[in-house]
Design a protein around this motif. Structure first.
Motif, PDB file in Angstrom:
ATOM      1  N   TRP A  44       1.267  97.417 -11.952  1.00 56.45           N
ATOM      2  CA  TRP A  44       2.268  98.396 -10.977  1.00 56.45           C
ATOM      3  C   TRP A  44       1.670  98.331  -9.568  1.00 56.45           C
ATOM      4  O   TRP A  44       0.544  98.041  -9.258  1.00 56.45           O
ATOM      5  N   PRO A  45       2.602  98.305  -8.440  1.00 61.79           N
ATOM      6  CA  PRO A  45       2.104  98.393  -7.071  1.00 61.79           C
ATOM      7  C   PRO A  45       1.207  99.718  -6.750  1.00 61.79           C
ATOM      8  O   PRO A  45       1.376 100.715  -7.634  1.00 61.79           O
ATOM      9  N   TRP A  46       0.218  99.392  -5.889  1.00 62.65           N
ATOM     10  CA  TRP A  46      -0.620 100.454  -5.429  1.00 62.65           C
ATOM     11  C   TRP A  46      -0.985 100.578  -4.158  1.00 62.65           C
ATOM     12  O   TRP A  46      -0.753  99.517  -3.421  1.00 62.65           O
ATOM     13  N   PHE A  47      -1.638 101.599  -3.516  1.00 59.90           N
ATOM     14  CA  PHE A  47      -2.280 101.380  -2.286  1.00 59.90           C
ATOM     15  C   PHE A  47      -3.520 102.495  -2.242  1.00 59.90           C
ATOM     16  O   PHE A  47      -3.334 103.448  -3.054  1.00 59.90           O
ATOM     17  N   CYS A  48      -4.424 101.944  -1.430  1.00 58.40           N
ATOM     18  CA  CYS A  48      -5.980 102.834  -1.472  1.00 58.40           C
ATOM     19  C   CYS A  48      -6.096 103.274  -0.115  1.00 58.40           C
ATOM     20  O   CYS A  48      -6.051 102.353   0.494  1.00 58.40           O
ATOM     21  N   VAL A  49      -6.615 104.290   0.124  1.00 60.53           N
ATOM     22  CA  VAL A  49      -7.242 104.923   1.361  1.00 60.53           C
ATOM     23  C   VAL A  49      -8.862 105.153   1.122  1.00 60.53           C
ATOM     24  O   VAL A  49      -8.973 105.901   0.198  1.00 60.53           O
ATOM     25  N   GLU A  50      -9.313 104.511   1.930  1.00 61.86           N
ATOM     26  CA  GLU A  50     -10.979 104.603   1.628  1.00 61.86           C
ATOM     27  C   GLU A  50     -11.609 105.192   2.830  1.00 61.86           C
ATOM     28  O   GLU A  50     -11.273 104.760   4.169  1.00 61.86           O
ATOM     29  N   LEU A  51     -12.306 106.175   2.774  1.00 57.72           N
ATOM     30  CA  LEU A  51     -12.966 106.978   3.683  1.00 57.72           C
ATOM     31  C   LEU A  51     -14.295 106.139   4.174  1.00 57.72           C
ATOM     32  O   LEU A  51     -14.763 105.388   3.360  1.00 57.72           O
ATOM     33  N   PRO A  52     -14.688 106.392   5.237  1.00 62.41           N
ATOM     34  CA  PRO A  52     -15.917 105.588   5.866  1.00 62.41           C
ATOM     35  C   PRO A  52     -17.096 106.082   4.831  1.00 62.41           C
ATOM     36  O   PRO A  52     -17.267 106.951   4.129  1.00 62.41           O
ATOM     37  N   LEU A  53     -17.923 104.877   5.015  1.00 61.79           N
ATOM     38  CA  LEU A  53     -19.283 104.993   4.261  1.00 61.79           C
ATOM     39  C   LEU A  53     -20.058 106.231   4.489  1.00 61.79           C
ATOM     40  O   LEU A  53     -19.985 106.525   5.741  1.00 61.79           O
ATOM     41  N   GLY A  54     -20.457 107.085   3.609  1.00 58.67           N
ATOM     42  CA  GLY A  54     -21.398 108.061   3.808  1.00 58.67           C
ATOM     43  C   GLY A  54     -20.742 109.582   3.858  1.00 58.67           C
ATOM     44  O   GLY A  54     -21.042 110.648   4.171  1.00 58.67           O
ATOM     45  N   GLY A  91      -8.382 118.796   2.839  1.00 58.17           N
ATOM     46  CA  GLY A  91      -9.752 119.305   1.997  1.00 58.17           C
ATOM     47  C   GLY A  91     -10.912 119.424   3.255  1.00 58.17           C
ATOM     48  O   GLY A  91     -10.743 119.507   4.186  1.00 58.17           O
ATOM     49  N   ARG A  92     -12.052 119.226   2.601  1.00 56.84           N
ATOM     50  CA  ARG A  92     -13.308 119.474   3.415  1.00 56.84           C
ATOM     51  C   ARG A  92     -14.082 118.129   3.235  1.00 56.84           C
ATOM     52  O   ARG A  92     -14.234 117.631   2.128  1.00 56.84           O
ATOM     53  N   VAL A  93     -14.229 117.461   4.320  1.00 55.09           N
ATOM     54  CA  VAL A  93     -15.147 116.242   4.640  1.00 55.09           C
ATOM     55  C   VAL A  93     -16.486 116.594   4.522  1.00 55.09           C
ATOM     56  O   VAL A  93     -17.009 117.463   5.338  1.00 55.09           O
ATOM     57  N   VAL A  94     -17.263 116.137   3.438  1.00 54.92           N
ATOM     58  CA  VAL A  94     -18.620 116.284   3.347  1.00 54.92           C
ATOM     59  C   VAL A  94     -19.598 114.974   3.095  1.00 54.92           C
ATOM     60  O   VAL A  94     -18.793 113.715   2.876  1.00 54.92           O
ATOM     61  N   SER A  95     -20.730 114.907   3.082  1.00 55.64           N
ATOM     62  CA  SER A  95     -21.585 113.937   2.613  1.00 55.64           C
ATOM     63  C   SER A  95     -21.660 113.973   1.159  1.00 55.64           C
ATOM     64  O   SER A  95     -21.911 115.219   0.598  1.00 55.64           O
ATOM     65  N   PRO A  96     -21.849 112.774   0.565  1.00 55.90           N
ATOM     66  CA  PRO A  96     -22.248 113.083  -1.197  1.00 55.90           C
ATOM     67  C   PRO A  96     -23.344 113.806  -1.405  1.00 55.90           C
ATOM     68  O   PRO A  96     -23.520 114.607  -2.192  1.00 55.90           O
ATOM     69  N   GLN A  97     -24.388 113.789  -0.307  1.00 56.40           N
ATOM     70  CA  GLN A  97     -25.668 114.351  -0.614  1.00 56.40           C
ATOM     71  C   GLN A  97     -25.500 115.985  -0.502  1.00 56.40           C
ATOM     72  O   GLN A  97     -26.195 116.554  -1.020  1.00 56.40           O
ATOM     73  N   GLN A  98     -24.584 116.278   0.342  1.00 55.40           N
ATOM     74  CA  GLN A  98     -24.316 117.767   0.532  1.00 55.40           C
ATOM     75  C   GLN A  98     -23.561 118.436  -0.690  1.00 55.40           C
ATOM     76  O   GLN A  98     -23.813 119.406  -1.131  1.00 55.40           O
ATOM     77  N   VAL A  99     -22.723 117.510  -1.193  1.00 53.79           N
ATOM     78  CA  VAL A  99     -22.158 118.004  -2.464  1.00 53.79           C
ATOM     79  C   VAL A  99     -22.984 118.083  -3.481  1.00 53.79           C
ATOM     80  O   VAL A  99     -23.117 119.098  -4.211  1.00 53.79           O
ATOM     81  N   ASN A 100     -24.131 117.151  -3.815  1.00 50.88           N
ATOM     82  CA  ASN A 100     -25.101 117.358  -4.783  1.00 50.88           C
ATOM     83  C   ASN A 100     -25.933 118.570  -4.606  1.00 50.88           C
ATOM     84  O   ASN A 100     -26.597 118.973  -5.408  1.00 50.88           O
ATOM     85  N   VAL A 112     -24.657 122.141  -0.471  1.00 52.15           N
ATOM     86  CA  VAL A 112     -24.524 122.666   0.982  1.00 52.15           C
ATOM     87  C   VAL A 112     -23.202 122.284   1.593  1.00 52.15           C
ATOM     88  O   VAL A 112     -22.756 120.878   1.854  1.00 52.15           O
ATOM     89  N   ALA A 113     -22.342 123.109   2.276  1.00 47.75           N
ATOM     90  CA  ALA A 113     -21.042 122.719   2.709  1.00 47.75           C
ATOM     91  C   ALA A 113     -21.344 122.332   4.218  1.00 47.75           C
ATOM     92  O   ALA A 113     -22.194 122.545   4.944  1.00 47.75           O
ATOM     93  N   PHE A 114     -20.509 121.494   4.429  1.00 48.73           N
ATOM     94  CA  PHE A 114     -20.486 120.640   5.885  1.00 48.73           C
ATOM     95  C   PHE A 114     -19.222 121.203   6.658  1.00 48.73           C
ATOM     96  O   PHE A 114     -18.377 121.800   6.180  1.00 48.73           O
ATOM     97  N   ALA A 115     -19.189 120.883   7.748  1.00 51.52           N
ATOM     98  CA  ALA A 115     -18.050 121.263   8.853  1.00 51.52           C
ATOM     99  C   ALA A 115     -16.574 120.701   8.213  1.00 51.52           C
ATOM    100  O   ALA A 115     -16.768 119.657   7.633  1.00 51.52           O
ATOM    101  N   LYS A 116     -15.674 121.637   8.268  1.00 49.54           N
ATOM    102  CA  LYS A 116     -14.485 121.224   7.951  1.00 49.54           C
ATOM    103  C   LYS A 116     -13.623 120.299   8.894  1.00 49.54           C
ATOM    104  O   LYS A 116     -13.788 120.575  10.081  1.00 49.54           O
ATOM    105  N   LYS A 117     -12.968 119.260   8.302  1.00 55.24           N
ATOM    106  CA  LYS A 117     -12.320 118.250   9.207  1.00 55.24           C
ATOM    107  C   LYS A 117     -11.025 117.907   8.326  1.00 55.24           C
ATOM    108  O   LYS A 117     -11.268 117.916   6.961  1.00 55.24           O
TER     109      LYS A 117
END
Length: 174
Positions: free
Chosen positions: A56-66, A155-164, A167-172
């Motif tokens: 089936w057709p699809w599209f994907c949005v990829e956030l920047p690394l980190g 939602g909230r943009v964070v680094s994967p390390q902060q999720v682990n 610790v919450a990061f600035a909302k964007k």
């Protein structure tokens, strides 16, 4: 993206922020059109199966690394003059673009009906870098076109390390 409403809107996929958009065989428009939400601009983007049996057709949005998104909602804007609104699809999420989890399943969903209808769906995603919309059944007119004129994530943009670390990061907003 508007840099938290401090700048005029600019398509995040073309702004140089590292956001990438890809998808299956685009017939009309551009894969970047799915993340364009300029008011009063009508585009007619969709993709088709590349070959019988190819999926089936699809599209994907990829956030920047980190970065990853703790997503709370997503919005789809139907985008077709023909009435080919999505009915059955999945929103899939991933951290690596290889291992996917279904964040939201839609089966015979009538949230999008008219041309350029917009609907926002509630989701709960702890942390994802890739967001993929995949058709899982025929559209409103029985076809296989994935007609999408807009896709937004909230939602909230964070680094994967902060999720682990919890610790919450600035909302964007992207």
């Amino acid at each position: 993206a508007t840099a938290e409403r401090t700048e005029a809107y600019c398509n995040p996929a073309q702004r140089g922020l590292g956001l990438k958009v890809r998808g299956s065989a685009w017939r009309e428009g551009s894969h970047h059109d799915v993340v364009t939400c300029t008011p009063n601009v009508i585009r007619n983007s969709w993709s088709l199966e590349t070959a019988i049996g190819s999926g089936w057709p699809w599209f994907c949005v990829e956030l920047p690394l980190g970065l990853c998104l703790q997503a709370t909602h997503y919005t789809l804007r139907h985008g077709c003059f023909s009435g080919a609104a999505l009915r059955s699809w999945q929103l899939q999420v991933s951290m690596d673009g290889e291992h996917w989890t279904v964040a939201k399943e839609h089966t015979n969903d009538h949230s999008l009906n008219e041309r350029y209808d917009v609907h926002t769906f509630r989701i709960k995603v702890d942390c994802a870098r890739f967001f993929k919309v995949v058709m899982t059944g025929r559209n409103a007119i029985g076809g296989t076109q994935l007609s999408c004129n807009g896709f937004e994530l909230y939602g909230r943009v964070v680094s994967p390390q902060q999720v682990n670390s919890g610790v919450a990061f600035a909302k964007k907003r992207l």
